[in-house]
Design a protein around this motif. Structure first.
Motif, PDB file in Angstrom:
ATOM      1  N   ALA A 295       1.339   4.983 -15.446  1.00 15.88           N
ATOM      2  CA  ALA A 295       1.397   3.713 -15.234  1.00 15.88           C
ATOM      3  C   ALA A 295       1.106   2.812 -16.543  1.00 15.88           C
ATOM      4  N   ARG A 296       0.120   3.482 -17.229  1.00 16.74           N
ATOM      5  CA  ARG A 296       0.069   2.665 -18.908  1.00 16.74           C
ATOM      6  C   ARG A 296       1.324   3.027 -19.685  1.00 16.74           C
TER       7      ARG A 296
ATOM      8  N   LYS B 281       4.225  -8.350 -10.296  1.00 15.87           N
ATOM      9  CA  LYS B 281       3.354  -9.636  -9.613  1.00 15.87           C
ATOM     10  C   LYS B 281       2.952  -9.076  -8.291  1.00 15.87           C
ATOM     11  N   GLY B 282       1.727  -9.350  -7.745  1.00 15.88           N
ATOM     12  CA  GLY B 282       1.274  -9.032  -6.490  1.00 15.88           C
ATOM     13  C   GLY B 282       0.487  -7.717  -6.795  1.00 15.88           C
ATOM     14  N   GLN B 283       0.364  -6.743  -5.788  1.00 12.74           N
ATOM     15  CA  GLN B 283      -0.446  -5.574  -5.893  1.00 12.74           C
ATOM     16  C   GLN B 283      -0.067  -4.316  -5.135  1.00 12.74           C
ATOM     17  N   VAL B 284      -0.176  -3.388  -5.996  1.00 19.09           N
ATOM     18  CA  VAL B 284       0.086  -2.121  -5.211  1.00 19.09           C
ATOM     19  C   VAL B 284      -1.355  -1.138  -5.267  1.00 19.09           C
ATOM     20  N   ILE B 285      -1.368  -0.874  -4.004  1.00 21.29           N
ATOM     21  CA  ILE B 285      -2.900  -0.054  -3.798  1.00 21.29           C
ATOM     22  C   ILE B 285      -2.382   1.375  -3.716  1.00 21.29           C
ATOM     23  N   ALA B 286      -2.511   2.215  -4.513  1.00 19.47           N
ATOM     24  CA  ALA B 286      -2.142   3.557  -4.662  1.00 19.47           C
ATOM     25  C   ALA B 286      -3.338   4.271  -4.031  1.00 19.47           C
ATOM     26  N   MET B 287      -3.170   5.002  -2.980  1.00 15.90           N
ATOM     27  CA  MET B 287      -4.155   6.034  -2.292  1.00 15.90           C
ATOM     28  C   MET B 287      -3.774   7.269  -2.140  1.00 15.90           C
ATOM     29  N   ASP B 288      -4.907   8.022  -2.246  1.00 19.76           N
ATOM     30  CA  ASP B 288      -4.453   9.739  -2.140  1.00 19.76           C
ATOM     31  C   ASP B 288      -5.704  10.378  -1.810  1.00 19.76           C
ATOM     32  N   ILE B 289      -5.663  11.541  -1.276  1.00 16.77           N
ATOM     33  CA  ILE B 289      -6.867  12.232  -0.986  1.00 16.77           C
ATOM     34  C   ILE B 289      -7.360  13.022  -2.258  1.00 16.77           C
ATOM     35  N   TYR B 290      -6.568  13.189  -3.190  1.00 14.64           N
ATOM     36  CA  TYR B 290      -6.553  13.981  -4.345  1.00 14.64           C
ATOM     37  C   TYR B 290      -6.792  12.936  -5.471  1.00 14.64           C
TER      38      TYR B 290
ATOM     39  N   VAL C  84       0.848  -1.180   0.008  1.00 13.91           N
ATOM     40  CA  VAL C  84      -0.103  -0.119  -0.325  1.00 13.91           C
ATOM     41  C   VAL C  84       0.741   1.164   0.036  1.00 13.91           C
ATOM     42  N   ASP C  85       0.620   2.110  -1.058  1.00 11.13           N
ATOM     43  CA  ASP C  85       1.163   3.479  -1.062  1.00 11.13           C
ATOM     44  C   ASP C  85       0.152   4.401  -0.681  1.00 11.13           C
ATOM     45  N   SER C  86       0.073   4.797   0.683  1.00 13.18           N
ATOM     46  CA  SER C  86      -1.184   5.501   1.187  1.00 13.18           C
ATOM     47  C   SER C  86      -1.053   6.965   0.869  1.00 13.18           C
ATOM     48  N   CYS C  87       0.156   7.580   0.474  1.00  7.42           N
ATOM     49  CA  CYS C  87       0.250   9.098   0.185  1.00  7.42           C
ATOM     50  C   CYS C  87       0.715   8.973  -1.298  1.00  7.42           C
ATOM     51  N   ALA C  88      -0.006   8.353  -2.176  1.00  2.92           N
ATOM     52  CA  ALA C  88       0.516   8.165  -3.769  1.00  2.92           C
ATOM     53  C   ALA C  88       1.059   9.292  -4.224  1.00  2.92           C
ATOM     54  N   GLY C  89       0.174  10.539  -4.266  1.00  3.29           N
ATOM     55  CA  GLY C  89       0.240  11.468  -5.049  1.00  3.29           C
ATOM     56  C   GLY C  89       0.214  11.143  -6.615  1.00  3.29           C
ATOM     57  N   ALA C  90       1.012  11.750  -7.451  1.00  2.00           N
ATOM     58  CA  ALA C  90       1.100  11.442  -8.911  1.00  2.00           C
ATOM     59  C   ALA C  90       1.839  10.149  -8.897  1.00  2.00           C
TER      60      ALA C  90
ATOM     61  N   SER D  65      -7.438  13.704  -8.670  1.00  2.00           N
ATOM     62  CA  SER D  65      -6.807  14.305  -9.819  1.00  2.00           C
ATOM     63  C   SER D  65      -5.186  13.727 -10.171  1.00  2.00           C
ATOM     64  N   LYS D  66      -4.753  13.356  -8.700  1.00  2.00           N
ATOM     65  CA  LYS D  66      -3.333  12.971  -8.876  1.00  2.00           C
ATOM     66  C   LYS D  66      -3.388  11.666  -9.337  1.00  2.00           C
ATOM     67  N   LEU D  67      -4.318  10.790  -8.640  1.00  2.00           N
ATOM     68  CA  LEU D  67      -4.282   9.570  -9.169  1.00  2.00           C
ATOM     69  C   LEU D  67      -4.628   9.280 -10.485  1.00  2.00           C
ATOM     70  N   LYS D  68      -5.472  10.195 -11.135  1.00  2.00           N
ATOM     71  CA  LYS D  68      -5.725  10.105 -12.603  1.00  2.00           C
ATOM     72  C   LYS D  68      -4.394  10.400 -13.370  1.00  2.00           C
ATOM     73  N   LYS D  69      -3.450  11.176 -12.997  1.00  2.00           N
ATOM     74  CA  LYS D  69      -2.203  11.181 -13.588  1.00  2.00           C
ATOM     75  C   LYS D  69      -1.224  10.210 -13.216  1.00  2.00           C
TER      76      LYS D  69
END
Length: 404
Positions: free
Chosen positions: A269-270, A249-258, A229-235, A260-264
């Protein structure tokens, strides 16, 4: 060096937006560089570097020019004249430069350079805070380094290529780089260049990420197959690094309060060829609670004062307020207390900031370990990075392990 009117006007317009309208320097410079398609790389370099330099030394130059904020355009030209004079640039006979007291400028510079808060151009309260927390000697060296221009550092995307192949690919696009000892994923540009226009970037072979920041994901000790878990992932600079260390392999959970940053991050990631990231917006306590006891690894890249990265964001020292620093420490405490519950027994957590202040760093860890939430964790190691010692950004990271 000859000053060109259109480039100087661009600098003045940029300074007006940054100093008087509170806009962010990097965004303003991006806009300025699109202003005239005929500008070559040297013209764009002049605009970007001059704006950054004057933002960096705003207090010193304004003091020498004897002008006070808010700066009208005449005052901005006076500040510009101080910058040019100190650089040894001959002032053209434009109306903005009439009566520029060249000798007086040099005299004032010599005088003010003896006083740290003017020489390094820093608000009084930050200067006092830094000295109190780090001691006069260390703070003086750190401040001087934070006024140096930061290198451009790339992080190779190991999902797509190797450092050696990336270096060759960039060489074929006329960009020379060098390896940095002890930074396994880093390439440093020998000369500044717009790397975002390269084929290598478009193909997702690298991200731009400071060398200190690149150490954080490694510090978390992830293994393919883990739930991270990356809990303050930002962009998502560190999220993408974690994904590459997991080899998709495995899973990364990217979390942020914004959101818009996760959309970036989604776009990045693509391009990086990463497909094991799940995005979660922290819009209530629910997303955090759902993950209690589930994470093999947790990264808390906590919000902070940013006093370790002033080289990259020189305008932040003029925006920062004492109450923000007080409030951010409370936020850091709350985040540590709440988010640490996501770590499963036997799991590990890294707390990181891009600050150099002990009160945001090791003191927060000490406080956490003696709290109710931290009693199940043991301290493994930490890394305190000062810019003047490393040559890269100031950073802090601490690794904690949850008892089985």
């Amino acid at each position: 060096m000859r000053l060109h009117r259109n480039l100087c006007f661009a600098v003045i317009d940029g300074l007006h937006k940054i100093f008087n309208e509170g806009e962010y320097a990097d965004k303003v410079i991006q806009q300025l560089l699109k202003r005239d398609k005929r500008w070559g790389s040297r013209d764009r370099g002049f605009v970007a570097e001059t704006v950054y330099e004057i933002v960096r030394y705003k207090r010193l130059y304004a003091e020498i020019a004897d002008v006070k904020a808010p700066f009208d355009r005449d005052n901005l030209w006076r500040i510009f004249a101080v910058w040019a004079t100190l650089k040894g640039i001959k002032l053209p006979d434009w109306k903005y430069f009439t009566d520029t007291p060249t000798r007086k400028i040099k005299g004032r510079f010599d005088e003010l350079s003896k006083i740290r808060k003017y020489r390094e151009s820093i608000p009084d309260w930050i200067d006092e805070l830094g000295e109190k927390e780090l001691g006069a000697d260390v703070w003086t060296k750190e401040l001087a380094m934070q006024n140096e221009q930061a290198d451009v550092i790339l992080r190779v995307n190991t999902l797509k290529t190797t450092k050696q192949d990336l270096q060759l690919k960039l060489q074929s696009e006329n960009i020379e780089t060098e390896f940095i000892p002890d930074y396994p994923y880093a390439l440093k540009l020998k000369e500044r260049a717009n790397v975002f226009m390269t084929e290598a970037f478009k193909e997702g072979w690298f991200e731009v990420q400071d060398a200190s920041s690149q150490l954080v994901a490694d510090f978390l000790d992830v293994k393919p197959g883990m739930k991270v878990v990356d809990s303050c992932a930002g962009a998502g600079g560190k999220t993408l690094h974690l994904a590459s260390l997991l080899e998709n392999k495995g899973q990364v959970i990217a979390m942020d309060i914004y959101e818009s940053k996760l959309k970036k991050l989604k776009v990045r990631a693509r391009r990086n060829g990463v497909h094991n990231i799940e995005m979660k917006v922290i819009d209530s306590t629910k997303p955090i609670k759902k993950l209690y006891g589930k994470a093999d690894r947790l990264l808390i890249d906590a919000p902070c004062s940013g006093l370790g990265v002033l080289r990259r964001n020189p305008d932040s020292k003029w925006k920062l307020q004492p109450e923000f620093v007080d409030n951010i420490k409370k936020t850091q405490e709350e985040i540590l207390e709440q988010y640490s519950k996501m770590v499963k027994p036997g799991g590990k957590m890294v707390y990181a900031t891009c600050s150099v202040l002990p009160s945001e760093n090791q003191n927060q860890i000490d406080k956490f370990l003696t709290s109710e939430a931290g009693k199940d964790f043991t301290f493994v190691k930490d890394n305190k990075i000062l810019a003047y010692k490393s040559g890269f950004d100031g950073f802090y990271m601490a690794l904690l392990e949850k008892k089985k």
